[in-house]
Design a protein around this motif. Structure first.
Motif: not given
Length: 421
Positions: A82-111
């Motif tokens: 799930e989106v954690n506070p650190d990553f939310r901060k990067l989106i909201e405060d630093y206006k990042i251009g993109g995100v990359i997801l790895f196996e550590r972020n993917i559990q199943n289709s719905k998630q």
């Protein structure tokens, strides 16, 4: 005599008056003509789609603060399903251009669907959409959850050596990525597997010959693009003939330009010529190209002189992860990020650590403020990034669960079966 003098004065006055009126009329005519020409040019410009597109891009860039521009130049990773506070901060405060997801972020289709939807929802307050990216190559480098179409390694696809099937595979991968909310894939691999000791590439490559890698890799790229997913070809200028894994060390390739042109660079040049939108750099040293022995990711000789100037590539250049040991063990990551931008990179990939991600953004800002990085250079990259996002229609709209019906469907499995006939 007096009458003659008066007559001459009258004649001269009339002539002078005529000249003044004539000059005034001529000036009025010229001004009117110039005005009509300008109006015609202006109308022509506003009827020109290229002019309108350029104006739109420039207006979007002008609307961004420096911090927003720099945010566009970084793609980050984070931990968790799930989106954690650190990553939310990067989106909201630093206006990042993109995100990359790895196996550590993917559990199943719905998630996964919910995660990508939440990322887009959080970003919806920002001016620009995100690159939502992943490594989905097939074989041992795959991220999509159980139930998606699982293709074998590129080595297997290379043995079949069918350009049409490679295109179809790219389109299937792109279609399933799109269903989950991804818009960018760090694939295909265009490295030629020319060194048997090379374990980091190995069966990820389409083969040992430039023609096979070039043909099948470009076909896969086209398939992804036609599924409306950005394909990032990698690892420029070629990671195939190394015996060091850049995740844990700094590889060296001791070839000159002639050899590279006739072998390693062939697949990349073909992809660029056929419409590559984005290229990922390799953390490899080419001492016969860059006498300063800078890794390609940090080398102006490689990124600007070859890719930009010689090949006329004006797409987006993305670095491989700057936290890989090839960079992290030899450079300060924040300084390396600045060097990469100076060398010609548009987007810096920092996949793991919040502190490193923020340091990179702060260091880029510092370099701009002290004049070591010009605003012109920053705007060049931001323009390419926005142009690419606009081309693929990136937005913050969430995906519906029903869109997942396409994932792993019978049609896609039939394309997979073609590999084993």
């Amino acid at each position: 005599m007096k009458r003659i003098l008066i007559l001459m004065i009258i004649v001269l006055t009339i002539v002078a008056g005529y000249k003044i009126v004539h000059i005034k009329d001529t000036n009025n005519f010229q001004e009117g003509k110039t005005k009509k020409i300008l109006e015609k040019q202006e109308k022509k410009e506003f009827d020109n789609p290229e002019y309108l597109e350029e104006k739109k891009l420039n207006d979007m860039i002008d609307d961004l603060f420096l911090e927003e521009k720099l945010g566009q130049m970084i793609i980050v990773g984070f931990n968790g399903y799930e989106v954690n506070p650190d990553f939310r901060k990067l989106i909201e405060d630093y206006k990042i251009g993109g995100v990359i997801l790895f196996e550590r972020n993917i559990q199943n289709s719905k998630q996964l669907l919910n995660l990508n939807n939440s990322i887009k929802s959080i970003n919806s307050k920002n001016k620009l959409p995100l690159f939502i990216t992943v490594d989905e190559e097939g074989g041992r480098i795959e991220r999509l959850p159980k139930g998606s179409t699982k293709f074998p390694s590129n080595k297997v696809i290379g043995r079949v050596n069918d350009e049409k099937i490679s295109y179809e595979i790219g389109k299937v991968i792109g279609t399933e990525l799109k269903a989950f909310g991804f818009n960018m894939n760090l694939a295909p691999i265009l490295d030629i597997y020319s060194n048997p000791k090379n374990k980091v590439i190995g069966n990820r490559s389409f083969g040992t010959e430039p023609k096979i890698v070039s043909t099948l890799g470009t076909a896969t790229m086209k398939g992804l693009q036609d599924a409306n997913v950005i394909s990032v070809v990698k690892h420029f200028p070629g990671h195939g003939d190394t015996n060091v894994d850049s995740h844990i060390g700094l590889p060296v390739v001791n070839y000159d330009k002639q050899r590279l042109d006739n072998f390693e660079l062939i697949p990349f040049k073909n992809a660029v010529d056929k419409g590559a939108d984005a290229v990922m750099t390799a953390h490899i040293v080419l001492p016969k190209i860059d006498i300063n022995k800078k890794p390609a990711t940090l080398s102006k000789k490689v990124l600007t002189d070859i890719l930009r100037n010689e090949w006329k590539f004006n797409g987006v250049i993305i670095t491989d992860d700057m936290e890989m040991d090839a960079i992290a063990n030899n450079y300060s990551i924040k300084n390396a990020a600045v060097e990469a931008v100076k060398a010609g990179a548009d987007v810096v990939l920092v996949c793991h650590t919040l502190e490193k991600q923020i340091e990179v953004l702060q260091e880029l800002k510092k370099e701009v403020n002290c004049g070591q990085l010009s605003m012109k250079r920053i705007d060049e990259s931001v323009k390419r990034i926005i142009k690419l996002k606009e081309k693929y229609g990136l937005n913050n709209a969430v995906n519906k669960e029903e869109e997942l019906k396409v994932v792993g469907n019978q049609k896609h499995k039939e394309i997979l079966n073609k590999l084993y006939k």
